[in-house]
Design an enzyme around this catalytic site. Structure first.
Site, PDB file in Angstrom:
ATOM      1  N   TYR A  63     180.714  80.687  14.575  1.00 54.57           N
ATOM      2  CA  TYR A  63     182.059  80.227  14.902  1.00 54.57           C
ATOM      3  C   TYR A  63     182.695  81.205  15.889  1.00 54.57           C
ATOM      4  O   TYR A  63     183.468  82.096  15.532  1.00 54.57           O
ATOM      5  CB  TYR A  63     182.937  80.094  13.645  1.00 54.57           C
ATOM      6  CG  TYR A  63     182.359  79.191  12.561  1.00 54.57           C
ATOM      7  CD1 TYR A  63     181.375  78.246  12.859  1.00 54.57           C
ATOM      8  CD2 TYR A  63     182.787  79.284  11.244  1.00 54.57           C
ATOM      9  CE1 TYR A  63     180.836  77.433  11.875  1.00 54.57           C
ATOM     10  CE2 TYR A  63     182.263  78.460  10.262  1.00 54.57           C
ATOM     11  CZ  TYR A  63     181.282  77.549  10.585  1.00 54.57           C
ATOM     12  OH  TYR A  63     180.746  76.742   9.607  1.00 54.57           O
ATOM     13  N   SER A 210     182.773  69.752   5.386  1.00 56.34           N
ATOM     14  CA  SER A 210     183.390  68.479   5.815  1.00 56.34           C
ATOM     15  C   SER A 210     183.731  67.590   4.619  1.00 56.34           C
ATOM     16  O   SER A 210     183.388  66.400   4.608  1.00 56.34           O
ATOM     17  CB  SER A 210     182.487  67.729   6.801  1.00 56.34           C
ATOM     18  OG  SER A 210     182.177  68.543   7.912  1.00 56.34           O
ATOM     19  N   LEU A 212     186.408  66.307   3.833  1.00 59.46           N
ATOM     20  CA  LEU A 212     187.337  65.236   4.224  1.00 59.46           C
ATOM     21  C   LEU A 212     186.708  64.367   5.314  1.00 59.46           C
ATOM     22  O   LEU A 212     187.405  63.632   6.007  1.00 59.46           O
ATOM     23  CB  LEU A 212     188.662  65.838   4.712  1.00 59.46           C
ATOM     24  CG  LEU A 212     189.390  66.696   3.660  1.00 59.46           C
ATOM     25  CD1 LEU A 212     190.572  67.429   4.283  1.00 59.46           C
ATOM     26  CD2 LEU A 212     189.841  65.834   2.501  1.00 59.46           C
ATOM     27  N   LEU A 216     188.596  62.088   8.445  1.00 53.71           N
ATOM     28  CA  LEU A 216     188.691  60.627   8.247  1.00 53.71           C
ATOM     29  C   LEU A 216     189.313  60.275   6.901  1.00 53.71           C
ATOM     30  O   LEU A 216     190.051  59.299   6.793  1.00 53.71           O
ATOM     31  CB  LEU A 216     187.294  59.999   8.323  1.00 53.71           C
ATOM     32  CG  LEU A 216     186.810  59.511   9.682  1.00 53.71           C
ATOM     33  CD1 LEU A 216     185.411  58.922   9.559  1.00 53.71           C
ATOM     34  CD2 LEU A 216     187.766  58.459  10.262  1.00 53.71           C
ATOM     35  N   LEU A 217     189.022  61.080   5.874  1.00 52.21           N
ATOM     36  CA  LEU A 217     189.513  60.762   4.533  1.00 52.21           C
ATOM     37  C   LEU A 217     190.993  61.105   4.335  1.00 52.21           C
ATOM     38  O   LEU A 217     191.542  60.874   3.262  1.00 52.21           O
ATOM     39  CB  LEU A 217     188.647  61.467   3.474  1.00 52.21           C
ATOM     40  CG  LEU A 217     187.251  60.850   3.284  1.00 52.21           C
ATOM     41  CD1 LEU A 217     186.324  61.803   2.534  1.00 52.21           C
ATOM     42  CD2 LEU A 217     187.355  59.527   2.530  1.00 52.21           C
ATOM     43  N   GLY A 219     193.228  59.607   6.039  1.00 58.14           N
ATOM     44  CA  GLY A 219     193.896  58.318   6.285  1.00 58.14           C
ATOM     45  C   GLY A 219     194.724  58.294   7.556  1.00 58.14           C
ATOM     46  O   GLY A 219     195.236  57.246   7.938  1.00 58.14           O
ATOM     47  N   LYS A 220     194.835  59.454   8.245  1.00 56.63           N
ATOM     48  CA  LYS A 220     195.731  59.444   9.413  1.00 56.63           C
ATOM     49  C   LYS A 220     195.157  58.628  10.580  1.00 56.63           C
ATOM     50  O   LYS A 220     195.908  58.049  11.353  1.00 56.63           O
ATOM     51  CB  LYS A 220     196.097  60.858   9.854  1.00 56.63           C
ATOM     52  CG  LYS A 220     194.964  61.706  10.371  1.00 56.63           C
ATOM     53  CD  LYS A 220     195.483  63.110  10.674  1.00 56.63           C
ATOM     54  CE  LYS A 220     194.349  64.052  11.007  1.00 56.63           C
ATOM     55  NZ  LYS A 220     194.783  65.441  11.052  1.00 56.63           N
TER      56      LYS A 220
HETATM   57  N1  LIG Z   1     177.370  74.827   7.304  1.00 54.99           N
HETATM   58  C1  LIG Z   1     177.558  73.939   8.256  1.00 54.99           C
HETATM   59  O1  LIG Z   1     176.627  73.520   8.953  1.00 54.99           O
HETATM   60  C2  LIG Z   1     178.948  73.419   8.481  1.00 54.99           C
HETATM   61  C3  LIG Z   1     179.178  72.307   9.322  1.00 54.99           C
HETATM   62  C4  LIG Z   1     180.485  71.847   9.485  1.00 54.99           C
HETATM   63  C5  LIG Z   1     181.541  72.500   8.844  1.00 54.99           C
HETATM   64  N2  LIG Z   1     181.285  73.592   8.064  1.00 54.99           N
HETATM   65  C6  LIG Z   1     182.389  74.294   7.356  1.00 54.99           C
HETATM   66  O2  LIG Z   1     183.119  73.355   6.591  1.00 54.99           O
HETATM   67  C7  LIG Z   1     184.510  73.467   6.875  1.00 54.99           C
HETATM   68  C8  LIG Z   1     185.173  72.122   6.711  1.00 54.99           C
HETATM   69  O3  LIG Z   1     184.516  71.124   7.468  1.00 54.99           O
HETATM   70  P1  LIG Z   1     185.242  70.376   8.680  1.00 54.99           P
HETATM   71  O4  LIG Z   1     186.349  71.212   9.184  1.00 54.99           O
HETATM   72  O5  LIG Z   1     184.176  69.955   9.596  1.00 54.99           O
HETATM   73  O6  LIG Z   1     185.791  69.030   8.026  1.00 54.99           O
HETATM   74  P2  LIG Z   1     186.913  68.678   6.955  1.00 54.99           P
HETATM   75  O7  LIG Z   1     187.236  69.828   6.109  1.00 54.99           O
HETATM   76  O8  LIG Z   1     186.387  67.444   6.332  1.00 54.99           O
HETATM   77  O9  LIG Z   1     188.151  68.275   7.886  1.00 54.99           O
HETATM   78  C9  LIG Z   1     189.038  69.256   8.368  1.00 54.99           C
HETATM   79  C10 LIG Z   1     190.035  68.624   9.314  1.00 54.99           C
HETATM   80  O10 LIG Z   1     190.711  67.559   8.672  1.00 54.99           O
HETATM   81  C11 LIG Z   1     192.083  67.547   9.058  1.00 54.99           C
HETATM   82  N3  LIG Z   1     192.889  67.781   7.843  1.00 54.99           N
HETATM   83  C12 LIG Z   1     192.659  68.658   6.842  1.00 54.99           C
HETATM   84  N4  LIG Z   1     193.590  68.547   5.871  1.00 54.99           N
HETATM   85  C13 LIG Z   1     194.434  67.571   6.262  1.00 54.99           C
HETATM   86  C14 LIG Z   1     195.607  66.986   5.693  1.00 54.99           C
HETATM   87  N5  LIG Z   1     196.068  67.373   4.511  1.00 54.99           N
HETATM   88  N6  LIG Z   1     196.221  66.018   6.394  1.00 54.99           N
HETATM   89  C15 LIG Z   1     195.759  65.593   7.582  1.00 54.99           C
HETATM   90  N7  LIG Z   1     194.649  66.115   8.176  1.00 54.99           N
HETATM   91  C16 LIG Z   1     193.995  67.087   7.518  1.00 54.99           C
HETATM   92  C17 LIG Z   1     192.256  68.638  10.093  1.00 54.99           C
HETATM   93  O11 LIG Z   1     191.989  68.072  11.374  1.00 54.99           O
HETATM   94  P3  LIG Z   1     193.017  67.980  12.600  1.00 54.99           P
HETATM   95  O12 LIG Z   1     192.429  68.841  13.638  1.00 54.99           O
HETATM   96  O13 LIG Z   1     192.967  66.525  12.958  1.00 54.99           O
HETATM   97  O14 LIG Z   1     194.358  68.416  12.140  1.00 54.99           O
HETATM   98  C18 LIG Z   1     191.138  69.589   9.732  1.00 54.99           C
HETATM   99  O15 LIG Z   1     190.761  70.382  10.823  1.00 54.99           O
HETATM  100  C19 LIG Z   1     184.571  74.056   8.289  1.00 54.99           C
HETATM  101  O16 LIG Z   1     185.769  74.748   8.531  1.00 54.99           O
HETATM  102  C20 LIG Z   1     183.382  74.971   8.293  1.00 54.99           C
HETATM  103  O17 LIG Z   1     183.748  76.218   7.746  1.00 54.99           O
HETATM  104  C21 LIG Z   1     180.012  74.035   7.858  1.00 54.99           C
END
Ligand SMILES: NC(=O)c1ccc[n+]([C@@H]2O[C@H](COP(=O)([O-])OP(=O)(O)OC[C@H]3O[C@@H](n4cnc5c(N)ncnc54)[C@H](OP(=O)(O)O)[C@@H]3O)[C@@H](O)[C@H]2O)c1
Length: 322
Positions: A63, A210, A212, A216-217, A219-220
């Site tokens: 990152y 991920s 959420l 996508l989850l 709902g926005k």
């Molecule tokens: N090990 C791996 O290969 C791998 C791969 C992917 C991710 N990860 C880790 O997993 C973590 C989480 O995954 P992710 O960030 O891809 O997906 P996620 O947690 O499913 O989604 C996060 C995004 O959802 C939106 N969000 C979160 N809470 C919200 C709320 N209450 N209301 C409205 N929107 C909300 C934000 O996007 P907006 O930008 O639209 O505000 C946020 O950046 C990452 O930070 C990373 O550390 C690891």
């Protein structure tokens, strides 16, 4: 009152929700997922998560080549959190490197973490290294034995690769602590590919990334489909953002919204509460946040307890997606 979960068979107690710190990358390929955030915003996100009871933070070298590790630990220090008060997990990036690189770069990781110890060190993915998984896991075991890290984990490993990693670690008197994989109401592959069953049998914690489904989850995007145009290309592709996806998942999102309304919560919190209950002790989640409000919402999901009927309805609607 938040009930802690044990990380694998270690004695580390972590909250069911941690903070995913990919959003703090600042530079490099990962900014093709999420727009860079300034340090003040990062500070307020970390503060919100910590105030919400979150006791661990997941970052990675990949990152931003250490940018996220530095931004996270600067933020922790700026809000008065000292090393040892929270848990920090990070990951070694295998792409184009041999296993010897694990030992060679550990001090650079510790430098980037600015005094915060590595409670969990993970191999970011099973592919891309110039060395076998066996050699990589052995190098991780050596770091653990030398006291440079507290526990060994992996990420994106299959059931068979988890078995192999645990077997190698056992030869060193250690166990595999965790496997970080994608899990959510819209991504339940662990139930069919042997990863969940293997994790339970070996006592390995699964860290849901991920959770959420990249937003996508929440709902926005269902409420305002035009928002999809603001989503960066790699995130859009990997998250499956499309008009068809919105139509297909609408019944599930409607149910998340209805349950959320009944609790004065938001859909993201209901999605996280389902995940933490459905898989019980085996799974913890690391939602990412791009604002402090989101970090607060995610941490408060730890206090949301759904009824069996609500869990069943979500299970049924989600299963229809797979
Ligand atoms: N090990 C791996 O290969 C791998 C791969 C992917 C991710 N990860 C880790 O997993 C973590 C989480 O995954 P992710 O960030 O891809 O997906 P996620 O947690 O499913 O989604 C996060 C995004 O959802 C939106 N969000 C979160 N809470 C919200 C709320 N209450 N209301 C409205 N929107 C909300 C934000 O996007 P907006 O930008 O639209 O505000 C946020 O950046 C990452 O930070 C990373 O550390 C690891």
């Amino acid at each position: 009152m938040i009930t802690m979960r044990r990380l694998g068979s270690t004695d580390l107690e972590i909250t069911p929700i941690g903070l995913g710190c990919m959003q703090f990358a600042g530079q490099g390929i990962v900014t093709q997922f999420y727009r860079p955030l300034d340090q003040d915003t990062i500070g307020s996100i970390v503060r919100a998560a910590h105030q919400g009871g979150v006791n661990w933070f997941d970052t990675a070298e990949m990152y931003g080549r250490g940018h996220s590790e530095r931004a996270l630990t600067s933020a922790l220090t700026s809000i008065g959190v000292t090393p040892g008060q929270v848990r920090v997990s990070t990951k070694w990036a295998p792409l184009g490197r041999t296993a010897a690189n694990i030992g060679r770069t550990i001090d650079a990781r510790l430098t980037a973490l600015q005094g915060f110890p590595i409670d969990l060190y993970q191999i970011h993915e099973p592919h891309g290294s110039l060395s076998s998984i066996t050699r990589q896991v052995r190098a991780m075991a050596e770091l653990r034995t030398a006291g440079k890290i507290a526990a060994v984990g992996v990420s994106n490993f299959s059931a068979r690769q988890m078995e192999l990693a645990d077997e190698i670690l056992r030869a060193h008197g250690l166990r595999l602590a965790s496997n970080q994989v994608q899990i959510s109401l819209l991504h339940r592959a662990i139930e069919h590919n042997g990863v969940l069953e293997t994790a339970r049998r070996l006592g390995v914690t699964l860290i849901a990334f991920s959770p959420l489904r990249s937003g996508l989850l929440t709902g926005k995007f269902h409420a305002t489909p035009e928002l999809m145009r603001t989503v960066r290309p790699i995130r859009r592709t990997l998250g499956g953002f499309s008009a068809r996806t919105l139509t297909r998942t609408a019944p599930l999102i409607d149910e998340l919204r209805a349950i959320a309304d009944a609790y004065g919560a938001v859909p993201a919190q209901v999605a996280l509460a389902w995940l933490l209950t459905h898989y019980s002790e085996t799974v913890v989640a690391i939602p990412g946040a791009s604002s402090p409000t989101q970090a607060t919402a995610s941490s408060e999901a730890m206090n949301l307890h759904l009824t069996d009927a609500e869990l069943d309805r979500l299970d049924t609607l989600s299963a229809a997606q797979h």
